[in-house]
Design a protein around this motif. Structure first.
Motif, short mmCIF file in Angstrom:
data_model
loop_
_atom_site.label_atom_id
_atom_site.label_comp_id
_atom_site.label_asym_id
_atom_site.label_seq_id
_atom_site.Cartn_x
_atom_site.Cartn_y
_atom_site.Cartn_z
N GLY A 9 0.80 -1.06 0.07
CA GLY A 9 -0.04 -0.08 0.07
C GLY A 9 0.82 1.26 0.00
O GLY A 9 1.23 1.64 1.10
N SER A 12 -0.58 7.35 1.33
CA SER A 12 0.19 8.46 2.36
C SER A 12 0.75 7.81 3.33
O SER A 12 1.70 8.23 4.07
CB SER A 12 -1.21 9.19 2.51
OG SER A 12 -1.99 9.68 1.56
N THR A 78 -1.17 -1.22 4.21
CA THR A 78 -1.56 0.12 4.23
C THR A 78 -2.36 0.49 3.33
O THR A 78 -2.36 1.68 2.60
CB THR A 78 -0.34 1.09 4.51
OG1 THR A 78 0.73 0.76 3.38
CG2 THR A 78 0.36 0.83 5.91
N THR A 79 -3.28 -0.40 2.61
CA THR A 79 -4.24 0.00 1.62
C THR A 79 -5.51 0.52 2.24
O THR A 79 -5.58 0.63 3.68
CB THR A 79 -4.83 -1.07 0.83
OG1 THR A 79 -5.41 -2.11 1.67
CG2 THR A 79 -3.69 -2.07 0.17
N LYS A 80 -6.45 1.07 1.47
CA LYS A 80 -7.68 1.52 2.02
C LYS A 80 -8.63 0.10 2.61
O LYS A 80 -8.14 -1.10 2.03
CB LYS A 80 -8.44 2.35 0.95
CG LYS A 80 -7.69 3.74 0.49
CD LYS A 80 -8.40 4.38 1.73
CE LYS A 80 -7.78 6.15 1.76
NZ LYS A 80 -8.16 6.88 0.38
N SER A 81 -9.31 0.31 3.47
CA SER A 81 -10.32 -0.73 3.88
C SER A 81 -10.72 -1.57 2.89
O SER A 81 -10.74 -2.70 2.94
CB SER A 81 -11.22 -0.25 4.90
OG SER A 81 -12.13 0.55 4.28
N SER A 83 -9.81 -2.32 -0.05
CA SER A 83 -8.92 -3.10 -0.95
C SER A 83 -8.09 -4.03 -0.02
O SER A 83 -7.27 -4.74 -0.62
CB SER A 83 -7.75 -2.10 -1.42
OG SER A 83 -8.29 -0.91 -2.01
N ASN A 106 -8.42 2.18 8.78
CA ASN A 106 -9.61 3.00 9.38
C ASN A 106 -10.68 2.08 9.24
O ASN A 106 -10.75 1.24 8.53
CB ASN A 106 -9.93 4.46 9.00
CG ASN A 106 -9.19 5.25 9.70
OD1 ASN A 106 -8.74 5.13 11.11
ND2 ASN A 106 -9.04 6.48 9.18
N GLU A 272 -13.98 5.84 2.41
CA GLU A 272 -14.19 4.60 3.13
C GLU A 272 -15.58 4.34 3.81
O GLU A 272 -15.69 3.87 5.06
CB GLU A 272 -13.00 4.35 4.10
CG GLU A 272 -11.56 4.38 3.44
CD GLU A 272 -10.57 3.97 4.47
OE1 GLU A 272 -10.37 4.92 5.13
OE2 GLU A 272 -10.20 2.77 4.36
N1 LIG Z 1 -3.27 8.54 5.54
C1 LIG Z 1 -3.39 8.67 6.92
O1 LIG Z 1 -2.93 9.86 7.76
C2 LIG Z 1 -4.05 7.75 7.74
C3 LIG Z 1 -4.80 6.76 7.07
N2 LIG Z 1 -5.31 5.73 7.92
C4 LIG Z 1 -5.81 4.62 7.06
O2 LIG Z 1 -4.84 3.81 6.47
C5 LIG Z 1 -5.35 3.34 5.28
C6 LIG Z 1 -4.59 3.72 4.00
O3 LIG Z 1 -4.76 5.10 3.96
P1 LIG Z 1 -3.80 6.23 3.05
O4 LIG Z 1 -2.50 5.71 2.71
O5 LIG Z 1 -4.30 7.57 3.24
O6 LIG Z 1 -4.41 5.67 1.51
P2 LIG Z 1 -3.93 5.92 0.17
O7 LIG Z 1 -5.25 5.80 -0.71
O8 LIG Z 1 -3.09 7.12 -0.06
O9 LIG Z 1 -3.02 4.53 -0.04
C7 LIG Z 1 -3.60 3.47 -0.36
C8 LIG Z 1 -2.50 2.60 -1.26
O10 LIG Z 1 -2.88 1.45 -1.31
C9 LIG Z 1 -2.47 0.91 -2.63
N3 LIG Z 1 -3.37 -0.35 -3.14
C10 LIG Z 1 -4.57 -0.74 -3.08
N4 LIG Z 1 -4.92 -2.22 -3.51
C11 LIG Z 1 -3.43 -2.36 -3.94
C12 LIG Z 1 -2.98 -3.45 -3.98
N5 LIG Z 1 -4.05 -4.64 -4.59
N6 LIG Z 1 -1.90 -3.92 -4.33
C13 LIG Z 1 -0.75 -2.88 -4.31
N7 LIG Z 1 -1.27 -1.59 -3.68
C14 LIG Z 1 -2.51 -1.58 -3.37
C15 LIG Z 1 -3.12 1.91 -3.72
O11 LIG Z 1 -2.65 2.00 -4.84
P3 LIG Z 1 -3.26 3.11 -6.08
O12 LIG Z 1 -3.04 4.45 -5.71
O13 LIG Z 1 -2.70 2.27 -7.07
O14 LIG Z 1 -4.82 2.58 -5.83
C16 LIG Z 1 -2.83 3.39 -2.79
O15 LIG Z 1 -1.31 3.61 -3.10
C17 LIG Z 1 -6.99 3.77 5.31
O16 LIG Z 1 -7.59 2.54 5.77
C18 LIG Z 1 -6.83 4.97 6.04
O17 LIG Z 1 -8.26 5.16 6.66
C19 LIG Z 1 -5.37 5.86 9.29
C20 LIG Z 1 -4.96 6.75 9.84
C21 LIG Z 1 -4.12 7.87 9.25
#
Ligand SMILES: NC(=O)C1=CN([C@@H]2O[C@H](COP(=O)(O)OP(=O)(O)OC[C@H]3O[C@@H](n4cnc5c(N)ncnc54)[C@H](OP(=O)(O)O)[C@@H]3O)[C@@H](O)[C@H]2O)C=CC1
Ligand SMILES: CC(C)(CO)C(=O)C(=O)O
Length: 312
Positions: A9, A12, A78-81, A83, A106, A272
């Protein structure tokens, strides 16, 4: 040899963790597909920059795609919920009963599903109030420092290993604690996200501004009654007044933030919502409880998002 951590993931939060952890462990990113080649360099590693307290640091990371063969000992997911399970399934062949999996999502639902489907492995969850965003690909901004809790989710996840994960996060500068009951922490964060995120989308405003809107004021008490009822069912009961106080405190404490859900809507990404207010609707249905405000907020966010047809 340095301990190796795989991060699946590259968004961010994954980017933030990668940059902050890399002085202490060998970080390896798992990407969906190879990154765009950098035009003026032979270095094939993944470049990331981290903006932190006004300074910009640049890092390069070894990366691999999901189909690599090397077994994974520690994975940060660290993907979204929505995914999370699919992403984890894509590297299932690399996980063993000795693997430690730390889930960072989250909302609620994906963690329990993964803990069930990967019950033979050590599955942990993290709940964090750190804030990171990604103004453009390859650039991460650490927008706000917070608190992180880590605890075991599956029966095969020893508590001492949660302490090791926390020690590592602390070394990297994250204020972190272990907890024996991570579900309690996830429910608490869920109730805050239910009371802040959808309002910011529907009202198209920063977190603090929701408090001034009649739309929020007319619904928050009824929403907190619904959330309180579900917290009691889940075993983490709290009166509606406490739930409301926490929501208001977070909206005030993060007044200037654009919530993650509003950022997603503005960027045309799936939200989400299904793992937040949508989860509460499903949970309430399963327990025969009414949930009109959670339904209204869920529908309101779907109506404003390009991805309303997609499932959790
Ligand atoms: N950002 C934050 O400050 C915080 C985030 N969270 C939680 O953390 C989780 C991630 O959040 P965040 O980092 O912001 O989300 P993002 O959307 O920035 O990042 C998620 C990443 O996962 C990648 N991804 C999705 N599916 C796959 C897969 N099958 N294989 C490889 N990579 C994959 C996405 O790629 P692509 O872009 O290509 O889709 C993307 O780069 C969420 O649940 C969020 O609620 C919790 C607290 C704080
Ligand atoms: C606490 C809050 C509302 C901070 O923005 C958040 O977790 C989010 O935006 O998802």
């Amino acid at each position: 040899m340095r301990h190796r951590i795989h991060i699946l993931g590259n968004g961010s939060l994954g980017g933030l963790l990668a940059c902050r952890l890399s002085p202490f462990v060998d970080v390896r990113m798992i990407l969906r597909s190879p990154p765009y080649p950098q035009s003026n360099t032979d270095d094939k590693r993944l470049p990331l920059t981290l903006d932190l307290a006004g300074e910009r640091q640049s890092w390069r990371f070894d990366w691999e795609t999901a189909d690599a063969a090397e077994p994974i000992s520690t994975l940060f997911l660290t993907t979204k919920s929505y995914s999370a399970l699919n992403a984890l399934d894509s590297i299932r062949h690399r996980l063993t009963p000795a693997s430690r999996i730390l889930l960072w999502q989250n909302g609620m639902g994906s963690q329990m599903q993964i803990a069930q489907e990967y019950a033979d492995m050590a599955v942990y969850a993290a709940s964090t109030t750190e804030g990171a965003n990604r103004p453009e690909d390859g650039r991460i901004v650490h927008a706000g420092h917070g608190q992180t809790w880590v605890g075991p989710l599956s029966a095969n996840a020893p508590f001492q290993e949660a302490q090791r994960l926390v020690d590592l996060l602390r070394e990297a500068g994250f204020s972190s604690e272990t907890t024996k009951d991570i579900r309690a922490q996830l429910w608490r964060k869920l109730s805050v996200n239910c009371g802040v995120n959808p309002f910011t989308v529907i009202l198209n405003c920063r977190n603090g501004d929701i408090l001034e809107h009649a739309y929020f004021q007319q619904r928050i008490d009824a929403l907190c009654e619904e959330l309180s009822a579900m917290l009691f069912v889940a075993g983490y009961g709290e009166p509606a007044a406490n739930v409301k106080a926490r929501i208001v405190a977070v909206a005030q404490g993060t007044a200037n933030n654009i919530s993650s859900m509003l950022q997603d809507v503005r960027a045309g990404r799936q939200t989400e919502i299904n793992a937040i207010n949508g989860f509460i609707c499903d949970y309430a249905d399963a327990h025969g409880q009414p949930h009109p405000v959670n339904s209204e907020l869920t529908a309101g966010v779907h109506a404003l998002s390009d991805h309303s047809g997609q499932s959790a």
